[in-house]
Design a protein around this motif. Structure first.
Motif, PDB file in Angstrom:
ATOM      1  N   LEU A  80      12.287   5.418   4.211  1.00  0.00           N
ATOM      2  CA  LEU A  80      10.943   5.192   3.665  1.00  0.00           C
ATOM      3  C   LEU A  80      10.610   3.710   3.588  1.00  0.00           C
ATOM      4  O   LEU A  80       9.458   3.322   3.781  1.00  0.00           O
ATOM      5  CB  LEU A  80      10.803   5.850   2.292  1.00  0.00           C
ATOM      6  N   LEU A  81      11.603   2.867   3.338  1.00  0.00           N
ATOM      7  CA  LEU A  81      11.335   1.426   3.284  1.00  0.00           C
ATOM      8  C   LEU A  81      11.047   0.860   4.671  1.00  0.00           C
ATOM      9  O   LEU A  81      10.226  -0.053   4.807  1.00  0.00           O
ATOM     10  CB  LEU A  81      12.488   0.689   2.599  1.00  0.00           C
ATOM     11  N   ILE A  82      11.674   1.386   5.694  1.00  0.00           N
ATOM     12  CA  ILE A  82      11.353   0.977   7.067  1.00  0.00           C
ATOM     13  C   ILE A  82       9.913   1.367   7.387  1.00  0.00           C
ATOM     14  O   ILE A  82       9.139   0.557   7.920  1.00  0.00           O
ATOM     15  CB  ILE A  82      12.346   1.603   8.071  1.00  0.00           C
ATOM     16  N   ILE A  90       2.193   8.611   6.456  1.00  0.00           N
ATOM     17  CA  ILE A  90       1.412   7.629   5.696  1.00  0.00           C
ATOM     18  C   ILE A  90       0.846   8.214   4.408  1.00  0.00           C
ATOM     19  O   ILE A  90       0.954   7.577   3.353  1.00  0.00           O
ATOM     20  CB  ILE A  90       0.343   6.965   6.589  1.00  0.00           C
ATOM     21  N   PRO A  91       0.270   9.426   4.407  1.00  0.00           N
ATOM     22  CA  PRO A  91      -0.200   9.976   3.118  1.00  0.00           C
ATOM     23  C   PRO A  91       0.920  10.132   2.090  1.00  0.00           C
ATOM     24  O   PRO A  91       0.703   9.947   0.895  1.00  0.00           O
ATOM     25  CB  PRO A  91      -0.800  11.335   3.500  1.00  0.00           C
ATOM     26  N   VAL A  92       2.132  10.451   2.550  1.00  0.00           N
ATOM     27  CA  VAL A  92       3.278  10.576   1.644  1.00  0.00           C
ATOM     28  C   VAL A  92       3.578   9.220   1.014  1.00  0.00           C
ATOM     29  O   VAL A  92       3.747   9.104  -0.207  1.00  0.00           O
ATOM     30  CB  VAL A  92       4.521  11.114   2.407  1.00  0.00           C
ATOM     31  N   VAL A  93       3.632   8.184   1.842  1.00  0.00           N
ATOM     32  CA  VAL A  93       3.922   6.834   1.351  1.00  0.00           C
ATOM     33  C   VAL A  93       2.824   6.379   0.385  1.00  0.00           C
ATOM     34  O   VAL A  93       3.115   5.799  -0.670  1.00  0.00           O
ATOM     35  CB  VAL A  93       4.088   5.847   2.524  1.00  0.00           C
ATOM     36  N   VAL A 136      -5.789   4.045   7.215  1.00  0.00           N
ATOM     37  CA  VAL A 136      -4.512   3.359   7.381  1.00  0.00           C
ATOM     38  C   VAL A 136      -3.816   3.850   8.649  1.00  0.00           C
ATOM     39  O   VAL A 136      -3.264   3.057   9.413  1.00  0.00           O
ATOM     40  CB  VAL A 136      -3.611   3.529   6.135  1.00  0.00           C
ATOM     41  N   LYS A 137      -3.868   5.158   8.895  1.00  0.00           N
ATOM     42  CA  LYS A 137      -3.284   5.699  10.133  1.00  0.00           C
ATOM     43  C   LYS A 137      -3.914   5.039  11.359  1.00  0.00           C
ATOM     44  O   LYS A 137      -3.200   4.625  12.279  1.00  0.00           O
ATOM     45  CB  LYS A 137      -3.520   7.207  10.224  1.00  0.00           C
TER      46      LYS A 137
END
Length: 150
Positions: A28-30, A94-97, A134-135
């Motif tokens: 997730l950090l990547i 992206i929505p998860v993040v 964002v996507k």
């Protein structure tokens, strides 16, 4: 150890599948670094403040590529470097993040994202719209906060 193939999962529960594919902190950090800071290379990921070990980074990048979350291509400027980008499957994270960002803004009083009040307010009001924007931005090679690239 992470699973190594799509068929090698503990169960076919939707939550378990997600956890096995992107549920470790480094994956997730990547993804975060690509979306928010526009990082693309191994060296850029290595400089993240969390201090990922070189072997762990190499393993996670390979795993995310194998799972179809990332794609890798030689840098057009320096063929010795590879650029990592999110695939469509990766962009769908992206929505998860962004949901994690909202949760952290609400519950972590020291979260960096609290400094970006306008962004958090807009994300709270229109999460689907912001996610799609964002996507599109990341799909076209951009990132949310290019000044945060370290």
């Amino acid at each position: 150890m992470k699973t190594t193939s799509k068929e090698d999962v503990r169960s076919h529960c939707a939550v378990n599948y997600g956890v096995e594919i992107f549920g470790d902190r480094w994956s997730l950090l990547i993804i975060r670094d690509i979306v928010f800071a526009g990082k693309k290379t191994y060296g850029e990921f290595l400089k993240s403040e969390e201090g990922i070990a070189t072997n762990v980074l190499a393993s996670r990048l390979a795993f995310l590529e194998e799972q179809g979350i990332l794609s890798r291509a030689p840098s057009p400027d320096d063929r010795r470097k590879d650029f990592y980008t999110l695939t469509e499957k990766g962009l769908d994270l992206i929505p998860v993040v962004l949901t994690i960002v909202l949760w952290s803004a609400k519950h972590d009083s020291k979260s960096y994202v609290r400094r970006r009040k306008e962004f958090v307010a807009r994300l709270s009001q229109s999460p689907l719209q912001v996610s799609e924007e964002v996507k599109a931005l990341v799909r076209n090679g951009g990132c949310m906060f290019p000044e945060s690239k370290k």
